[in-house]
Motif scaffolding. Structure first.
Motif: not given
Length: 410
Positions: A52, A54, A58-60, A62, A358, A372-373, A375
């Motif tokens: 969890d 940020v 950590v890339t999210e 979209n 994740f 990488v998480r 989104a």
């Protein structure tokens, strides 16, 4: 065979360190490096970002493109059962629909271009296919398990070559592992113990030897690499109708092995964050370790498992009571691994059911490149592919209609 795009906008490279016990100076978590007695490089990370967390590491990604259709709209945008998505450097997207038995091409904005492969018995035609994979941007391999063949077509659908599968087996979705030397790899196993029917009631085990078979596209030579021996455990019971049922287990660790396109394999046991890159001869070259603790299997976990099984039938509930007593003390840490189109290793951590997927990514030498998480939420039981700096997969709406999506990694 994988592509070699220039962009690496996903992640920040970690500075290389001398191969001796030291701490890497980098923007990512510090790594302790040492040379093991056999000459392998051990890269140990005391910590990695929490699922969890940020920050710049950590890339999210979209979604920036979504296309599909409800029934009754444009039939070319209607997908029944997606089994593969591939993309070329110019953004063209190819989608294999198992239900329609065809491969369709779409432009970088999701507009339909053409159908390059259809159902049939002729050249460039398929009968049942569950996976596609590009070699470069000019040769699309299609796994046609209806013919037990792998067919290569160009972007227009013209068949360029085909070969028979070296191992006559397939799963729900084909991964298509080709390496940089032009070899296709397929995993298989062999056991001297015969399968019995009816199966023995209760818990039983069976030993099997694992192999990866390779097929050389240039010479047509078939070879194999021994992966080791493993024990397969299963639990069978009879239901109220006298039919034999397999009671699924939970929290059992297993060994993951994936082909490394530049040579050898990545191997890990899901019980611990310890991943090894090995050569084809079995020699260990690089080991990645991370100090992530395993979560315990609680009494509540066992009780929930028994309750879920009992809802199916009283017999399943009684079987679950015995299986629950055999559960390990801790839960697996890792879920899966794969290598993307530029050679990065992606390692998926186990996350709670309501948490997004994740992944940690590493170079061949064990350098942590970032995490990488997602989104967005891919469709249940879906797959995803990382190509040319984008994630390609599919999602479903409230009516379970599938839509192809693209999510840039930068």
């Amino acid at each position: 065979m994988r592509n070699h795009p220039v962009s690496r906008a996903l992640l920040t490279l970690i500075l290389a360190a001398a191969v001796s016990s030291c701490v890497t100076e980098s923007a990512g978590p510090p790594a302790l490096r040492e040379t093991l007695p056999n000459g392998a490089l051990l890269v140990r990370y005391p910590g990695l970002p929490a699922i969890d967390s940020v920050g710049p590491g950590v890339t999210e990604p979209n979604v920036d493109l979504r296309f599909g259709s409800l029934e009754g709209d444009d039939p070319k945008l209607l997908f029944g059962d997606i089994r593969g998505i591939q993309a070329t450097a110019d953004g063209t997207i190819y989608v294999l629909d198992f239900q329609a038995t065809e491969v369709r091409a779409f432009d970088a904005d999701g507009r339909y271009l053409r159908t390059i492969v259809r159902r049939g018995e002729g050249p460039g035609e398929i009968t049942a296919a569950n996976g596609i994979v590009f070699s470069g941007d000019t040769l699309l391999w299609i796994h046609d398990h209806g013919k037990w063949r792998i067919i290569g077509v160009d972007p227009a659908g013209r068949e360029l070559r085909r070969f028979n599968k070296p191992v006559l087996s397939y799963g729900f979705r084909w991964a298509g592992p080709f390496d940089d030397r032009g070899r296709y790899w397929s995993r298989t196993s062999h056991s001297d113990e015969e399968l019995r029917y009816p199966p023995p009631p209760g818990l039983s085990s069976r030993t099997a030897r694992g192999y990866y078979k390779s097929y050389d596209l240039a010479t047509e030579a078939v070879d194999s690499v021994y992966l080791g021996e493993r024990s397969l455990r299963s639990y069978y019971y009879q239901d109220a109708n006298g039919l034999w049922q397999l009671q699924p287990s939970r929290f059992q660790a297993f060994e993951m092995i994936v082909v490394n396109p530049s040579g050898g394999f990545w191997r890990a046991n899901t019980a611990a964050y310890r991943i090894a890159r090995t050569g084809e001869g079995g020699d260990t070259l690089v080991v990645i370790e991370a100090g992530l603790p395993a979560l315990p299997v609680t009494d509540e976990d066992r009780a929930a498992y028994i309750e879920e099984s009992a809802e199916r039938s009283p017999e399943a509930g009684r079987a679950a009571e015995e299986v629950a007593a055999l559960m390990p003390d801790t839960k697996p840490i890792l879920a899966r691994m794969f290598v993307d189109d530029v050679g990065r290793l992606w390692v998926q951590r186990v996350t709670p059911a309501d948490a997004p997927a994740f992944y940690d990514t590493f170079s061949e030498d064990g350098d942590y490149l970032g995490s990488v998480r997602f989104a967005f939420t891919p469709a249940p039981y879906s797959e995803f592919w990382v190509q040319h700096g984008n994630i390609y997969t599919w999602v479903v709406d409230e009516m379970d209609v599938p839509y192809v999506v693209r999510a840039p990694l930068h």
